[in-house]
Scaffold this active site. Structure first.
Site, PDB file in Angstrom:
ATOM      1  N   TYR A   1      17.009  33.579 -40.843  1.00  0.00           N
ATOM      2  CA  TYR A   1      15.926  32.875 -41.540  1.00  0.00           C
ATOM      3  C   TYR A   1      14.643  32.930 -40.704  1.00  0.00           C
ATOM      4  O   TYR A   1      13.544  33.086 -41.255  1.00  0.00           O
ATOM      5  CB  TYR A   1      16.311  31.426 -41.807  1.00  0.00           C
ATOM      6  CG  TYR A   1      17.485  31.274 -42.735  1.00  0.00           C
ATOM      7  CD1 TYR A   1      17.319  31.306 -44.122  1.00  0.00           C
ATOM      8  CD2 TYR A   1      18.780  31.115 -42.249  1.00  0.00           C
ATOM      9  CE1 TYR A   1      18.396  31.176 -44.980  1.00  0.00           C
ATOM     10  CE2 TYR A   1      19.871  30.983 -43.098  1.00  0.00           C
ATOM     11  CZ  TYR A   1      19.669  31.020 -44.462  1.00  0.00           C
ATOM     12  OH  TYR A   1      20.744  30.905 -45.308  1.00  0.00           O
ATOM     13  N   CYS A   2      14.798  32.809 -39.384  1.00  0.00           N
ATOM     14  CA  CYS A   2      13.643  32.873 -38.491  1.00  0.00           C
ATOM     15  C   CYS A   2      12.998  34.252 -38.547  1.00  0.00           C
ATOM     16  O   CYS A   2      11.770  34.379 -38.592  1.00  0.00           O
ATOM     17  CB  CYS A   2      14.059  32.553 -37.059  1.00  0.00           C
ATOM     18  SG  CYS A   2      14.713  30.885 -36.823  1.00  0.00           S
TER      19      CYS A   2
END
Length: 216
Positions: A85-86
């Site tokens: 997600y990062c």
């Protein structure tokens, strides 16, 4: 494609590829973290930021005050290069960098990763902005974003091959909540997106809208 659409597509893949018990554990621990309401004690719109200095991925010290002399600053806290997600968020922010620059805005990303790991993150994602190492989470603590990863998730991630000591230089398992801020030249927060749910991220277009508001 919006960042949300990219995350939604990744979630479909994740649910298809991971065992049901692993998904259930991730969801349970995520819900428990959300219930802690950590963000209620974090810095919010209207709060003033204290100056900080952190080394970037090339080993150069970057000072918030110097960035603010050039224009507003976008600060994105992320967990680490191991977090898909990062990586999606960092790439999405990078895509918006030319638009941010039209507002004289500076963009930096911050994680507690060691410098070598930060360099890997920048290179892997072909990032064109400063990626800073907040070793020991001092700046994350200053922003009120710090939490300790659930022991069950520690074990799960270790099983996935994530070496926290190699990545962060310690085994405290402390991480920042993913968060994105816009800070004006007076050092005051004008936009804040933070959520205990690590699958939710600021949409770069919303960050841009906040910068547009700064220049009216």
């Amino acid at each position: 494609m919006s960042l949300k659409a990219q995350i939604d597509a990744f979630n479909v893949q994740k649910e298809a590829n991971l065992p049901a018990d692993v998904l259930a554990l991730m969801n349970t621990t995520n819900e428990e973290l959300i219930a802690q309401h950590i963000r209620n004690n974090a810095l919010q719109v209207g709060d003033k930021i204290e100056n900080f200095i952190l080394a970037n991925h090339l080993g150069k010290n970057i000072e918030l005050a110097d960035l603010l002399n050039k224009g507003p600053v976008v600060v994105s806290f992320y967990r680490g290069a191991w977090c898909p997600y990062c990586n999606l968020e960092l790439k999405a922010l990078n895509d918006f960098l030319p638009q941010f620059k039209t507002k004289s805005a500076q963009l930096v990303a911050i994680s507690p990763q060691l410098p070598d790991q930060t360099l890997t993150t920048a290179q892997k994602n072909e990032l064109e902005f400063d990626v800073l190492s907040d070793v020991g989470n001092k700046v994350a603590q200053q922003f009120g974003l710090l939490f300790t990863l659930d022991k069950r998730i520690q074990e799960l991630y270790t099983g996935f091959g994530i070496d926290f000591e190699h990545t962060y230089g310690d085994k405290t398992y402390q991480l920042p909540l993913p968060a994105t801020y816009v800070i004006n030249q007076e050092g005051v927060i004008t936009y804040a997106f933070l959520n205990e749910d690590y699958t939710l991220r600021a949409e770069p277009s919303d960050v841009m809208a906040a910068l547009d508001g700064e220049n009216k």
